[in-house]
Design an enzyme around this catalytic site. Structure first.
Site, mmCIF file in Angstrom:
data_model
loop_
_atom_site.group_PDB
_atom_site.id
_atom_site.type_symbol
_atom_site.label_atom_id
_atom_site.label_comp_id
_atom_site.label_asym_id
_atom_site.label_seq_id
_atom_site.Cartn_x
_atom_site.Cartn_y
_atom_site.Cartn_z
ATOM 1 N N LEU A 126 0.835 -1.209 0.000
ATOM 2 C CA LEU A 126 0.000 0.000 0.000
ATOM 3 C C LEU A 126 0.867 1.256 0.000
ATOM 4 C CD1 LEU A 126 -2.995 -0.679 2.409
ATOM 5 C CD2 LEU A 126 -2.892 -0.869 -0.053
ATOM 6 N N LYS A 141 16.063 -6.182 0.557
ATOM 7 C CA LYS A 141 16.583 -5.214 1.537
ATOM 8 C C LYS A 141 18.091 -5.342 1.771
ATOM 9 C CE LYS A 141 12.279 -4.259 3.822
ATOM 10 N NZ LYS A 141 11.430 -4.254 4.991
ATOM 11 N N ASP A 191 12.667 1.122 8.904
ATOM 12 C CA ASP A 191 11.902 0.052 9.563
ATOM 13 C C ASP A 191 12.112 0.084 11.080
ATOM 14 O OD1 ASP A 191 10.806 -1.023 7.247
ATOM 15 O OD2 ASP A 191 12.456 -2.435 6.944
ATOM 16 N N VAL A 227 13.847 -8.089 7.066
ATOM 17 C CA VAL A 227 13.374 -7.184 8.114
ATOM 18 C C VAL A 227 13.857 -7.625 9.509
ATOM 19 C CG1 VAL A 227 11.116 -8.201 8.627
ATOM 20 C CG2 VAL A 227 11.365 -5.734 8.681
ATOM 21 N N ARG A 266 13.491 -20.984 8.648
ATOM 22 C CA ARG A 266 13.440 -22.240 7.882
ATOM 23 C C ARG A 266 14.842 -22.632 7.410
ATOM 24 N NH1 ARG A 266 10.313 -22.035 2.257
ATOM 25 N NH2 ARG A 266 11.788 -20.316 2.052
ATOM 26 N N THR A 267 15.561 -21.664 6.841
ATOM 27 C CA THR A 267 16.937 -21.927 6.404
ATOM 28 C C THR A 267 17.873 -21.554 7.557
ATOM 29 O OG1 THR A 267 16.193 -21.227 4.225
ATOM 30 C CG2 THR A 267 18.576 -21.452 4.531
HETATM 31 P P1 ATR Z 1 11.707 -9.786 4.313
HETATM 32 O O1 ATR Z 1 12.292 -8.538 3.749
HETATM 33 O O2 ATR Z 1 10.203 -9.695 4.500
HETATM 34 O O3 ATR Z 1 12.363 -10.298 5.537
HETATM 35 P P2 ATR Z 1 12.911 -11.938 2.815
HETATM 36 O O4 ATR Z 1 14.270 -11.408 3.001
HETATM 37 O O5 ATR Z 1 12.561 -12.544 1.501
HETATM 38 O O6 ATR Z 1 11.839 -10.853 3.132
HETATM 39 O O7 ATR Z 1 12.598 -13.017 3.937
HETATM 40 C C1 ATR Z 1 11.471 -13.792 3.930
HETATM 41 C C2 ATR Z 1 11.451 -14.623 5.214
HETATM 42 O O8 ATR Z 1 10.303 -15.482 5.168
HETATM 43 C C3 ATR Z 1 12.652 -15.527 5.369
HETATM 44 O O9 ATR Z 1 12.903 -15.680 6.745
HETATM 45 C C4 ATR Z 1 12.135 -16.837 4.753
HETATM 46 O O10 ATR Z 1 12.793 -17.997 5.194
HETATM 47 P P3 ATR Z 1 14.054 -18.598 4.373
HETATM 48 O O11 ATR Z 1 15.221 -17.780 4.807
HETATM 49 O O12 ATR Z 1 14.129 -20.011 4.794
HETATM 50 O O13 ATR Z 1 13.730 -18.424 2.923
HETATM 51 C C5 ATR Z 1 10.732 -16.833 5.261
HETATM 52 N N1 ATR Z 1 9.869 -17.698 4.452
HETATM 53 C C6 ATR Z 1 9.342 -17.437 3.234
HETATM 54 N N2 ATR Z 1 8.584 -18.474 2.807
HETATM 55 C C7 ATR Z 1 8.632 -19.420 3.789
HETATM 56 C C8 ATR Z 1 8.054 -20.715 3.962
HETATM 57 N N3 ATR Z 1 7.246 -21.257 3.029
HETATM 58 N N4 ATR Z 1 8.298 -21.371 5.117
HETATM 59 C C9 ATR Z 1 9.097 -20.845 6.068
HETATM 60 N N5 ATR Z 1 9.675 -19.609 5.968
HETATM 61 C C10 ATR Z 1 9.457 -18.908 4.851
#
Ligand code: ATR
Length: 276
Positions: free
Chosen positions: A17, A67, A104, A134, A155-156
């Site tokens: 938005l 970011k 942020d 973030v 997750r990772t």
């Molecule tokens: P942001 O700027 O919102 O932090 P990002 O850097 O893409 O965006 O991070 C997305 C976060 O959501 C990461 O912690 C990602 O986990 P991974 O590092 O394992 O990718 C998490 N995320 C996204 N999809 C996911 C899923 N299906 N299950 C678990 N974690 C997920």
């Protein structure tokens, strides 16, 4: 005639938005500018930065998932961007340098963190879910307060380990162990993209939470993610990311226009009417 051009880079952007907010303020303050969604692939970051250098673009916000990946293309990091290595606001300074800043942290400090009194924070064990773009802002904003302990889970695993190198005072919880850890947590913060409109959701059940748990979701679109709905039914205190979103935008607007836009009810209602 529109004179200045701003936008947000990221992918996906359909949930954002930011144009509504910035264009509302441009109109309110009589600024001849436009703010648009700039959905790009990773390899297009360089081109966007070139446009800022050429003054074809006057500034951009940065969101998921760039970011961190914008940093090598910038000349300078300042303020909270230097502390977090996470950039959400880019502009050209008077010396012609492309500068990355982070609003942020300001957004978090003025919304969610303000809502929880310091005494409660002192005694809180906090679990941050997600180690993406973030997450460093969340850790840094919390670290300025006294909190009992900060945990992070991602997750990772490697990304959680990397973040711990920068913030050694946090502890890692393995993604598979979240469910077991949750029962001790006072505050849980969703800093993943799980729950975002049109995206995936948590597999975890979030059973056995403390009755006085506070759950904060950085997502604001939808206003109530599936996990917020579930926890709310059980009486958990929940917040979404709308206020943080508004405050981070307020500071970006100030950095670009040197006007601190007023936050009023009309604005919030305007945004809420666009959200699900
Ligand atoms: P942001 O700027 O919102 O932090 P990002 O850097 O893409 O965006 O991070 C997305 C976060 O959501 C990461 O912690 C990602 O986990 P991974 O590092 O394992 O990718 C998490 N995320 C996204 N999809 C996911 C899923 N299906 N299950 C678990 N974690 C997920």
């Amino acid at each position: 005639m529109i004179k200045n051009f701003y936008g947000i880079i990221g992918k996906p952007l359909s949930h954002s938005l930011s144009p509504d907010l910035h264009n509302f303020w441009f109109k309110k303050y009589g600024i001849l500018a436009n703010y648009s969604l700039i959905e790009i692939e990773l390899h297009q970051i360089e081109e966007v930065i070139r446009k800022i250098r050429n003054k074809e673009l006057n500034g951009v916000n940065v969101t998921v998932p760039y970011k961190q990946s914008v940093i090598p293309f910038l000349d300078l990091l300042i303020n909270d961007a230097k502390e977090t290595l996470s950039v959400n606001t880019i502009s050209l300074n008077e010396k012609g340098k492309v500068v990355g800043d982070n609003t942020d942290v300001y957004g978090l400090e003025n919304s969610f963190i303000k809502k929880i009194d310091d005494q409660n924070l002192n005694q809180s064990e906090i679990l941050i879910l997600g180690a993406g773009g973030v997450a460093p802002s969340v850790i840094y904003a919390l670290s300025k307060k006294k909190v009992k302990k900060i945990f992070i889970s991602n997750r990772t695993l490697k990304k959680a380990i990397d973040i711990k190198k920068r913030f050694p005072f946090i502890d890692i919880v393995e993604w598979e162990n979240i469910e077991a850890k949750i029962e001790n947590m006072d505050i849980i913060i969703n800093a993943t993209s799980l729950g975002l409109d049109g995206g995936s959701n948590f597999n975890q059940e979030f059973k056995n939470t403390k009755t006085n748990l506070v759950f904060y979701d950085i997502i604001y679109n939808p206003m109530e993610t599936k996990i917020i709905k579930k926890l709310k039914k059980r009486g958990v205190k929940t917040f979404n990311g709308l206020e943080m979103f508004i405050y981070q935008a307020q500071k970006s607007f100030f950095l670009w226009n040197k006007i601190n836009p007023e936050l009023d009810g009309e604005l919030e209602q305007n945004l809420i009417s666009k959200l699900k």
